[in-house]
Design a protein around this motif. Sequence first.
Motif, mmCIF file in Angstrom:
data_model
loop_
_atom_site.group_PDB
_atom_site.id
_atom_site.type_symbol
_atom_site.label_atom_id
_atom_site.label_comp_id
_atom_site.label_asym_id
_atom_site.label_seq_id
_atom_site.Cartn_x
_atom_site.Cartn_y
_atom_site.Cartn_z
ATOM 1 N N VAL A 292 0.857 -1.179 0.000
ATOM 2 C CA VAL A 292 0.000 0.000 0.000
ATOM 3 C C VAL A 292 0.896 1.232 0.000
ATOM 4 C CG1 VAL A 292 -1.797 1.264 1.194
ATOM 5 C CG2 VAL A 292 -1.774 -1.251 1.265
ATOM 6 N N GLN A 293 0.606 2.161 -0.907
ATOM 7 C CA GLN A 293 1.378 3.405 -0.971
ATOM 8 C C GLN A 293 0.475 4.601 -0.731
ATOM 9 O OE1 GLN A 293 3.388 3.293 -4.774
ATOM 10 N NE2 GLN A 293 5.063 2.074 -3.948
ATOM 11 N N LEU A 294 0.985 5.558 0.015
ATOM 12 C CA LEU A 294 0.264 6.781 0.305
ATOM 13 C C LEU A 294 1.122 7.959 -0.155
ATOM 14 C CD1 LEU A 294 -0.585 4.582 2.560
ATOM 15 C CD2 LEU A 294 -1.470 6.562 3.809
ATOM 16 N N GLN A 295 0.514 8.885 -0.865
ATOM 17 C CA GLN A 295 1.224 10.049 -1.382
ATOM 18 C C GLN A 295 0.530 11.312 -0.892
ATOM 19 O OE1 GLN A 295 4.070 10.037 -3.438
ATOM 20 N NE2 GLN A 295 4.093 12.238 -3.045
ATOM 21 N N ALA A 296 1.210 12.035 -0.008
ATOM 22 C CA ALA A 296 0.638 13.264 0.551
ATOM 23 C C ALA A 296 1.079 14.466 -0.272
ATOM 24 C CB ALA A 296 1.075 13.429 1.998
ATOM 25 N N SER A 297 0.197 15.430 -0.372
ATOM 26 C CA SER A 297 0.505 16.662 -1.092
ATOM 27 C C SER A 297 -0.281 17.815 -0.496
ATOM 28 C CB SER A 297 0.161 16.501 -2.580
ATOM 29 O OG SER A 297 -1.217 16.252 -2.750
ATOM 30 N N GLY A 298 0.078 19.029 -0.900
ATOM 31 C CA GLY A 298 -0.685 20.198 -0.498
ATOM 32 C C GLY A 298 -0.031 21.073 0.542
ATOM 33 N N GLY A 299 1.105 20.661 1.087
ATOM 34 C CA GLY A 299 1.783 21.493 2.069
ATOM 35 C C GLY A 299 2.337 22.757 1.447
ATOM 36 N N GLY A 300 2.758 23.673 2.302
ATOM 37 C CA GLY A 300 3.328 24.915 1.813
ATOM 38 C C GLY A 300 3.535 25.899 2.930
ATOM 39 N N SER A 301 3.850 27.117 2.558
ATOM 40 C CA SER A 301 4.076 28.191 3.522
ATOM 41 C C SER A 301 2.957 29.211 3.404
ATOM 42 C CB SER A 301 5.422 28.867 3.255
ATOM 43 O OG SER A 301 6.487 27.957 3.428
ATOM 44 N N VAL A 302 2.332 29.517 4.536
ATOM 45 C CA VAL A 302 1.221 30.465 4.553
ATOM 46 C C VAL A 302 1.366 31.396 5.749
ATOM 47 C CG1 VAL A 302 -0.395 28.918 3.378
ATOM 48 C CG2 VAL A 302 -0.266 28.914 5.878
ATOM 49 N N GLN A 303 0.565 32.446 5.736
ATOM 50 C CA GLN A 303 0.493 33.354 6.870
ATOM 51 C C GLN A 303 -0.567 32.843 7.846
ATOM 52 O OE1 GLN A 303 2.301 36.338 7.269
ATOM 53 N NE2 GLN A 303 3.500 35.607 5.520
ATOM 54 N N ALA A 304 -0.446 33.267 9.083
ATOM 55 C CA ALA A 304 -1.446 32.907 10.096
ATOM 56 C C ALA A 304 -2.837 33.348 9.630
ATOM 57 C CB ALA A 304 -1.104 33.559 11.426
ATOM 58 N N ARG A 305 -3.821 32.519 9.957
ATOM 59 C CA ARG A 305 -5.231 32.721 9.619
ATOM 60 C C ARG A 305 -5.576 32.345 8.181
ATOM 61 N NH1 ARG A 305 -3.695 36.701 12.805
ATOM 62 N NH2 ARG A 305 -3.247 38.128 11.082
ATOM 63 N N GLU A 306 -4.583 31.950 7.407
ATOM 64 C CA GLU A 306 -4.869 31.460 6.054
ATOM 65 C C GLU A 306 -5.223 29.970 6.099
ATOM 66 O OE1 GLU A 306 -2.330 34.561 3.295
ATOM 67 O OE2 GLU A 306 -1.515 32.569 3.647
ATOM 68 N N SER A 307 -5.510 29.413 4.927
ATOM 69 C CA SER A 307 -5.957 28.023 4.837
ATOM 70 C C SER A 307 -5.060 27.213 3.903
ATOM 71 C CB SER A 307 -7.391 27.968 4.304
ATOM 72 O OG SER A 307 -8.287 28.621 5.161
ATOM 73 N N LEU A 308 -5.032 25.921 4.146
ATOM 74 C CA LEU A 308 -4.385 24.962 3.261
ATOM 75 C C LEU A 308 -5.231 23.699 3.227
ATOM 76 C CD1 LEU A 308 -0.537 24.971 4.090
ATOM 77 C CD2 LEU A 308 -1.594 25.581 1.899
ATOM 78 N N ARG A 309 -5.129 22.970 2.123
ATOM 79 C CA ARG A 309 -5.817 21.678 2.030
ATOM 80 C C ARG A 309 -4.786 20.618 1.678
ATOM 81 N NH1 ARG A 309 -11.181 20.366 1.597
ATOM 82 N NH2 ARG A 309 -11.668 18.295 0.742
ATOM 83 N N LEU A 310 -4.638 19.656 2.543
ATOM 84 C CA LEU A 310 -3.751 18.525 2.296
ATOM 85 C C LEU A 310 -4.555 17.385 1.687
ATOM 86 C CD1 LEU A 310 -1.704 18.446 5.631
ATOM 87 C CD2 LEU A 310 -1.309 19.814 3.574
ATOM 88 N N SER A 311 -3.906 16.640 0.815
ATOM 89 C CA SER A 311 -4.563 15.493 0.211
ATOM 90 C C SER A 311 -3.631 14.288 0.246
ATOM 91 C CB SER A 311 -4.956 15.790 -1.234
ATOM 92 O OG SER A 311 -5.723 14.724 -1.775
ATOM 93 N N CYS A 312 -4.195 13.131 0.473
ATOM 94 C CA CYS A 312 -3.434 11.887 0.521
ATOM 95 C C CYS A 312 -4.059 10.910 -0.475
ATOM 96 C CB CYS A 312 -3.462 11.312 1.927
ATOM 97 S SG CYS A 312 -2.541 9.774 2.112
ATOM 98 N N ALA A 313 -3.296 10.546 -1.481
ATOM 99 C CA ALA A 313 -3.753 9.580 -2.476
ATOM 100 C C ALA A 313 -3.264 8.192 -2.059
ATOM 101 C CB ALA A 313 -3.204 9.941 -3.851
#
Length: 113
Positions: free
Chosen positions: A1-22
């Motif tokens: 079984v393989q899992l591939q995470a994506s969506g990380g990054g650098s943001v300012q406080a109070r902003e949003s990010l969405r991580l995804s794992c395939a």
Amino acid sequence: VQLQASGGGSVQARESLRLSCAISRSIQSVNAVGWHRQVPGKQRELVAYISGGSTNYVDSVRGRFTISRDYAKNTVDLQMNRLKPEDTAVYYCNIRIAWDSFWGQGTLVTVSS
């Protein structure tokens, strides 16, 4: 079984990010899916998980983060809103199948004030 995470990054406080794992297999029959995070020098922390019909969050993210799964795409996402500097960490997705646990490679989230 393989899992591939994506969506990380650098943001300012109070902003949003969405991580995804395939995930390389169907997630319909797995026991649990979840996201963990780790800061260098500290233990890995469970952030959110879905097991059966139950969804759970660590207190520090409850109300800001939402975990979801897509059976058609075999993905597990983590929507992170109102991010704080203390959310900075490497985030790992995880699935549990019976007694086995499988991990993705991690994706870095950096939140600056």
